[in-house]
Scaffold this active site. Structure first.
Site, PDB file in Angstrom:
ATOM      1  N   GLU A 120      -2.717  -6.800  -9.046  1.00 54.76           N
ATOM      2  CA  GLU A 120      -1.341  -6.739  -8.524  1.00 54.76           C
ATOM      3  C   GLU A 120      -0.664  -8.102  -8.635  1.00 54.76           C
ATOM      4  O   GLU A 120       0.511  -8.195  -9.011  1.00 54.76           O
ATOM      5  CB  GLU A 120      -1.356  -6.282  -7.070  1.00 54.76           C
ATOM      6  CG  GLU A 120      -1.691  -4.807  -6.915  1.00 54.76           C
ATOM      7  CD  GLU A 120      -1.823  -4.360  -5.481  1.00 54.76           C
ATOM      8  OE1 GLU A 120      -1.667  -3.157  -5.238  1.00 54.76           O
ATOM      9  OE2 GLU A 120      -2.099  -5.194  -4.601  1.00 54.76           O
ATOM     10  N   SER A 129      -0.110   4.088  -1.415  1.00 56.74           N
ATOM     11  CA  SER A 129       0.549   5.353  -1.079  1.00 56.74           C
ATOM     12  C   SER A 129       2.064   5.285  -1.223  1.00 56.74           C
ATOM     13  O   SER A 129       2.723   6.329  -1.275  1.00 56.74           O
ATOM     14  CB  SER A 129       0.166   5.767   0.342  1.00 56.74           C
ATOM     15  OG  SER A 129       0.550   4.757   1.259  1.00 56.74           O
ATOM     16  N   THR A 130       2.642   4.072  -1.260  1.00 59.69           N
ATOM     17  CA  THR A 130       4.088   3.949  -1.491  1.00 59.69           C
ATOM     18  C   THR A 130       4.358   3.799  -2.992  1.00 59.69           C
ATOM     19  O   THR A 130       5.222   4.491  -3.548  1.00 59.69           O
ATOM     20  CB  THR A 130       4.671   2.742  -0.726  1.00 59.69           C
ATOM     21  OG1 THR A 130       4.111   2.706   0.580  1.00 59.69           O
ATOM     22  CG2 THR A 130       6.178   2.836  -0.622  1.00 59.69           C
ATOM     23  N   ASP A 167       1.563  -4.811   2.534  1.00 60.60           N
ATOM     24  CA  ASP A 167       1.017  -4.555   3.867  1.00 60.60           C
ATOM     25  C   ASP A 167       1.820  -5.261   4.951  1.00 60.60           C
ATOM     26  O   ASP A 167       1.870  -4.804   6.088  1.00 60.60           O
ATOM     27  CB  ASP A 167      -0.455  -4.979   3.902  1.00 60.60           C
ATOM     28  CG  ASP A 167      -1.231  -4.225   2.846  1.00 60.60           C
ATOM     29  OD1 ASP A 167      -1.206  -2.988   2.875  1.00 60.60           O
ATOM     30  OD2 ASP A 167      -1.793  -4.869   1.943  1.00 60.60           O
ATOM     31  N   LYS A 175      -0.620  -8.570   0.753  1.00 62.88           N
ATOM     32  CA  LYS A 175      -0.966  -7.385  -0.018  1.00 62.88           C
ATOM     33  C   LYS A 175      -2.490  -7.308  -0.131  1.00 62.88           C
ATOM     34  O   LYS A 175      -3.191  -8.267   0.130  1.00 62.88           O
ATOM     35  CB  LYS A 175      -0.355  -7.452  -1.433  1.00 62.88           C
ATOM     36  CG  LYS A 175       1.125  -7.131  -1.452  1.00 62.88           C
ATOM     37  CD  LYS A 175       1.697  -7.066  -2.847  1.00 62.88           C
ATOM     38  CE  LYS A 175       0.964  -6.207  -3.823  1.00 62.88           C
ATOM     39  NZ  LYS A 175       0.782  -4.789  -3.384  1.00 62.88           N
ATOM     40  N   GLY A 176      -2.961  -6.138  -0.541  1.00 70.95           N
ATOM     41  CA  GLY A 176      -4.376  -6.027  -0.880  1.00 70.95           C
ATOM     42  C   GLY A 176      -5.213  -5.136   0.004  1.00 70.95           C
ATOM     43  O   GLY A 176      -6.413  -5.020  -0.217  1.00 70.95           O
ATOM     44  N   LYS A 223       6.012  -2.181   8.012  1.00 72.13           N
ATOM     45  CA  LYS A 223       5.428  -3.340   7.316  1.00 72.13           C
ATOM     46  C   LYS A 223       6.219  -4.635   7.545  1.00 72.13           C
ATOM     47  O   LYS A 223       5.799  -5.706   7.110  1.00 72.13           O
ATOM     48  CB  LYS A 223       5.378  -3.070   5.791  1.00 72.13           C
ATOM     49  CG  LYS A 223       4.696  -1.755   5.399  1.00 72.13           C
ATOM     50  CD  LYS A 223       3.234  -1.778   5.704  1.00 72.13           C
ATOM     51  CE  LYS A 223       2.478  -0.559   5.202  1.00 72.13           C
ATOM     52  NZ  LYS A 223       2.452  -0.392   3.779  1.00 72.13           N
TER      53      LYS A 223
END
Ligand code: 5RP
Length: 255
Positions: free
Chosen positions: A129, A52-53, A110, A120-121, A147
């Site tokens: 990624e 979403s970012t 994240d 991440k993930g 985050k």
């Protein structure tokens, strides 16, 4: 294991606290992404992140191409969702197999710790990624302030992408590392990645004491396709809060 489904269904704990002023979380994410897109120059090959970012960065690149502020930019998407967004926005895409080096990659995260080590993930796109991040000359991360953590694993679980046939064995292995793994989506309808694998979301009580040791242990497992520890990879992080956007740079390497 039946009726696999797609779609992230994991939430970061404590995500609520980001905004006390009138700005929405989505507006913060958009501002962080704008800061990162200023790095992109005409003619560059750009890794396009997922989430979403990152989607705000993809939208901003598409808009700059349409308005002529950028030209000759090609994108390398990290998921089918991002690929669809980039195509719809008119960003020319590189063939996945034909891309070695990228000039820059922009992606979300994240968790971000003070060394710019990441988890991440949670969006399920960690394998591509990571592949994109390691090939980028500059890897830029865009997040809202929720985050930022002092220790990885304190808010988010660690996502570990494993082959469908071996998730139980990998879950047992993760327990030996001190983690509490959960199959994303559950056994009845497990979440499937773009690569046809499943994800174990691993909680570590009190956070991950030694992220490097955990990463090395997971790197050595044949059925682990990717894990969400992105260590020493991020060069710059743009963090948006109600007070504005600040930039964090990778600390200098100790000799
Ligand atoms: C997807 C990711 C995302 O970048 C990460 O989950 C952050 O997502 P968002 O910006 O939606 O919070 O790693 O695999």
């Amino acid at each position: 294991m039946c009726s696999p489904r797609r779609g992230p269904d994991v939430k970061v704990r404590g995500h609520a606290a980001a905004v006390r002023a009138s700005l929405s979380i989505d507006e913060l994410k958009r501002r962080a992404a704008e800061g990162a897109v200023a790095f992109v120059k005409s003619g560059q090959r750009v890794g396009l992140g997922t989430g979403s970012t990152a989607k705000h960065a993809v939208a901003a690149i598409a808009e700059r191409l349409r308005s002529g502020r950028l030209s000759d930019v090609t994108g390398c998407p990290t998921s089918t969702a991002t690929e669809e967004q980039a195509r719809a926005g008119g960003i020319p895409l590189l063939p996945w197999n034909g891309t070695d080096k990228l000039d820059v990659a922009i992606d979300g995260a994240d968790e971000v710790d003070p060394s710019l080590w990441l988890i991440k993930g949670l969006g399920g796109a960690l394998l591509r990624e990571k592949s994109v991040a390691v090939r980028a000359q500059t890897f830029i991360v865009v997040v809202d302030e929720s985050k930022i953590v002092t220790k990885l694993g304190t808010k988010a679980p660690l996502p570990v992408e494993v082959t469908r046939t071996s998730w139980r064995a990998e879950a047992r292995f993760l327990e030996t590392l001190g983690g509490k793994p959960a199959l994303r989506g559950g056994e009845e309808r497990p979440f499937l990645t773009d690569n046809g694998n499943v994800i174990l979301d691993v909680r570590f009580v009190g956070g991950i004491d030694d992220p490097r040791a955990v990463a090395l242990a997971l790197d050595a497992r044949a059925h682990v396709q990717a894990h969400g520890l992105f260590l020493e990879m991020a060069d710059v992080v743009f963090v948006a809060s109600a007070r504005g956007v600040r930039r964090m740079d990778k600390p200098e390497q100790q000799p």
